[in-house]
Design an enzyme around this catalytic site. Structure first.
Site, PDB file in Angstrom:
ATOM      1  N   ASP A   1      37.193  39.696  34.625  1.00 58.97           N
ATOM      2  CA  ASP A   1      36.205  40.412  35.428  1.00 58.97           C
ATOM      3  C   ASP A   1      35.280  41.151  34.461  1.00 58.97           C
ATOM      4  O   ASP A   1      35.316  40.916  33.258  1.00 58.97           O
ATOM      5  CB  ASP A   1      36.896  41.355  36.423  1.00 58.97           C
ATOM      6  CG  ASP A   1      37.432  42.605  35.735  1.00 58.97           C
ATOM      7  OD1 ASP A   1      37.574  42.603  34.477  1.00 58.97           O
ATOM      8  OD2 ASP A   1      37.705  43.594  36.430  1.00 58.97           O
TER       9      ASP A   1
ATOM     10  N   LYS B   1      38.902  32.633  39.055  1.00 60.60           N
ATOM     11  CA  LYS B   1      39.287  34.041  38.880  1.00 60.60           C
ATOM     12  C   LYS B   1      40.223  34.482  40.012  1.00 60.60           C
ATOM     13  O   LYS B   1      41.283  35.069  39.773  1.00 60.60           O
ATOM     14  CB  LYS B   1      38.028  34.914  38.861  1.00 60.60           C
ATOM     15  CG  LYS B   1      38.301  36.373  38.710  1.00 60.60           C
ATOM     16  CD  LYS B   1      37.001  37.136  38.449  1.00 60.60           C
ATOM     17  CE  LYS B   1      37.163  38.584  38.807  1.00 60.60           C
ATOM     18  NZ  LYS B   1      36.368  39.005  39.936  1.00 60.60           N
TER      19      LYS B   1
END
Ligand code: SF4
Length: 217
Positions: free
Chosen positions: A140, A121
């Site tokens: 997210d 991420k």
């Protein structure tokens, strides 16, 4: 309408609604973005943006982050939560940059995820926003929730959600997609009581009024 067709229509509305959507972590270079993204775990971008000006003034290079003491770095990042492990990760990440990349942030996924404390991420944020590389989609909490509400995925694991999004969204939109979804999640499609009555995506969204206290008009 197939998932990919719905995704395309939703992207068009999001692009019109939030043409200004961008990464809300304030940064001026890849190293600052990498540090800010590490600090943003379990923390709001707003809070990270409060601590980074002083930190970025004190540490301007990977060598500065590698040389700063754990105690001093902790004092800068204390209010972002999990500050001990974040400070430890930032110092270790900086040491990796010096040992393997001449102190520069690499612009490749395998090299980024090999850095201490850097996952996919974080690497996607840096690649997309600091280097303009569409290598993946940042997933997210907002991106995960909206992807489920739009019926793009039933997965809960961020890596699996990312894989499904990459199948139905054109590559050139991967980086900006996460900004649009994060902006929409913060401004309209809230986790609790989303604003379906005023939602620009109401006619395209299979979850309209399912999670909202509002009634369909
Ligand atoms: S219609 Fe409701 S659930 Fe669907 S995107 Fe809009 S705010 Fe979210």
């Amino acid at each position: 309408m197939t998932k990919a067709e719905r995704a395309q229509s939703i992207l068009e509305v999001l692009a019109r609604t939030y043409p200004e959507a961008h990464c809300e972590l304030v940064h001026e270079n890849p190293l600052q973005l990498l540090v800010a993204t590490i600090l943003s775990a379990q923390c709001t971008d707003k809070r990270v943006n409060l601590v980074t000006p002083a930190l970025f003034a004190r540490c301007q290079t990977a060598a500065d982050y590698a040389a700063i003491s754990q105690e001093e770095l902790e004092s800068f990042v204390k209010t972002t939560g999990f500050f001990r492990s974040k400070a430890k990760n930032i110092r270790a990440m900086a040491a990796d940059l010096i040992a393997h990349h001449g102190g520069e942030v690499p612009a490749r996924m395998p090299a980024l995820v090999a850095l201490a404390g850097v996952g996919r991420k974080t690497a996607n944020v840096v690649l997309g926003d600091a280097f303009g590389v569409n290598e993946g989609v940042v997933v997210d909490t907002h991106v995960a929730r909206l992807s489920q509400r739009f019926g793009f995925t039933k997965q809960k694991d961020p890596v699996k959600i990312e894989q499904e999004l990459m199948k139905i969204v054109p590559r050139e939109c991967w980086a900006v997609l996460s900004h649009w979804l994060i902006w929409y999640g913060r401004r309209r499609c809230y986790a609790r009581n989303p604003d379906c009555a005023n939602c620009e995506l109401q006619t395209l969204c299979p979850s309209a009024f399912k999670f909202s206290k509002q009634k369909a008009g």
